[in-house]
Design an enzyme around this catalytic site. Sequence first.
Site, short mmCIF file in Angstrom:
data_model
loop_
_atom_site.label_atom_id
_atom_site.label_comp_id
_atom_site.label_asym_id
_atom_site.label_seq_id
_atom_site.Cartn_x
_atom_site.Cartn_y
_atom_site.Cartn_z
N GLY A 8 0.96 -1.33 -0.07
CA GLY A 8 -0.04 0.10 -0.15
C GLY A 8 0.52 1.26 0.02
CG HIS A 33 0.68 -1.89 -15.80
ND1 HIS A 33 0.32 -3.20 -15.27
CD2 HIS A 33 2.03 -2.26 -16.42
CE1 HIS A 33 1.31 -4.31 -15.65
NE2 HIS A 33 2.30 -3.59 -16.37
C1 GAR Z 1 2.86 -0.87 -7.76
O1 GAR Z 1 3.94 -0.90 -8.34
C2 GAR Z 1 1.69 -1.06 -8.67
O2 GAR Z 1 1.94 -0.20 -9.81
C3 GAR Z 1 1.64 -2.40 -8.79
O3 GAR Z 1 1.60 -3.09 -8.12
C4 GAR Z 1 2.56 -2.25 -7.18
C5 GAR Z 1 1.73 -2.00 -5.74
O4 GAR Z 1 2.47 -1.49 -4.77
N1 GAR Z 1 0.36 -2.90 -9.93
C6 GAR Z 1 0.56 -3.66 -10.64
O5 GAR Z 1 1.50 -4.48 -11.11
C7 GAR Z 1 -0.91 -3.99 -11.47
N2 GAR Z 1 -0.71 -4.88 -12.58
P1 GAR Z 1 2.02 -0.74 -3.46
O6 GAR Z 1 1.20 -1.91 -2.66
O7 GAR Z 1 3.39 -0.41 -2.35
O8 GAR Z 1 1.32 0.36 -3.74
#
Ligand code: GAR
Length: 202
Positions: A19, A113
């Site tokens: 998050g 993404h």
């Molecule tokens: C982020 O890098 C987001 O772009 C990616 O998951 C991560 C979440 O990080 N999303 C994807 O890969 C969707 N296909 P966070 O939990 O630290 O925000």
Amino acid sequence: MHDRTREPARLAVLASGGGSNLQALIDAHQRGDLPCPIVLVISNHADAGALSRAAHHGIAAHYVSRKTDPDPSARILELLREHRVDVVVLAGWLSLIEPSLIAAFRGRIVNIHPAPLPRFGGKGMYGLHVHRAVLAAGVASTGPTIHLVDERYDEGQPLAHVEVPVEPGDTPETLQQRVLRAEHELYWRVLRDQFGAIDPVA
Ligand code: GAR
């Protein structure tokens, strides 16, 4: 004709993991940079950092999965309505968004993404998998893409993309950290520009 004042959208953030993007949005709202309040956080993992971050800031936080509900999508929809959510923000949400949810919030579901789309998107492309694919492709730059979510996986209307260089010696982890920093700067700006003032629901 309507003469009611346009208001900042009420946001729900759906997050499966740590998050850090959720935290960046909370911080932007608290600084006054993002007018939209985050009124609800949902995770499909009981121990997601996103849920504790939300609780820490007094935001309604719910764990919803097949283990808690026979129909998680219906439960999510119910929560979104209960909290009068205008816009659904996916921030590391690693589960399919059902067509019923897309139809109910058409044009009002946004995803981030961590790489250019559609080249580094599609099924199975999330988190470190994406950064591994970017390094394997030998490209000089990558960077987050923000797009509207529709029925086509990772192919909804793009809203923003920023370039992040791939540095010599990068590992998937070092690249992920650089891209995350760019995500944290980009997401609140796009949400402010797109949804900082919307027409109230009739
Ligand atoms: C982020 O890098 C987001 O772009 C990616 O998951 C991560 C979440 O990080 N999303 C994807 O890969 C969707 N296909 P966070 O939990 O630290 O925000």
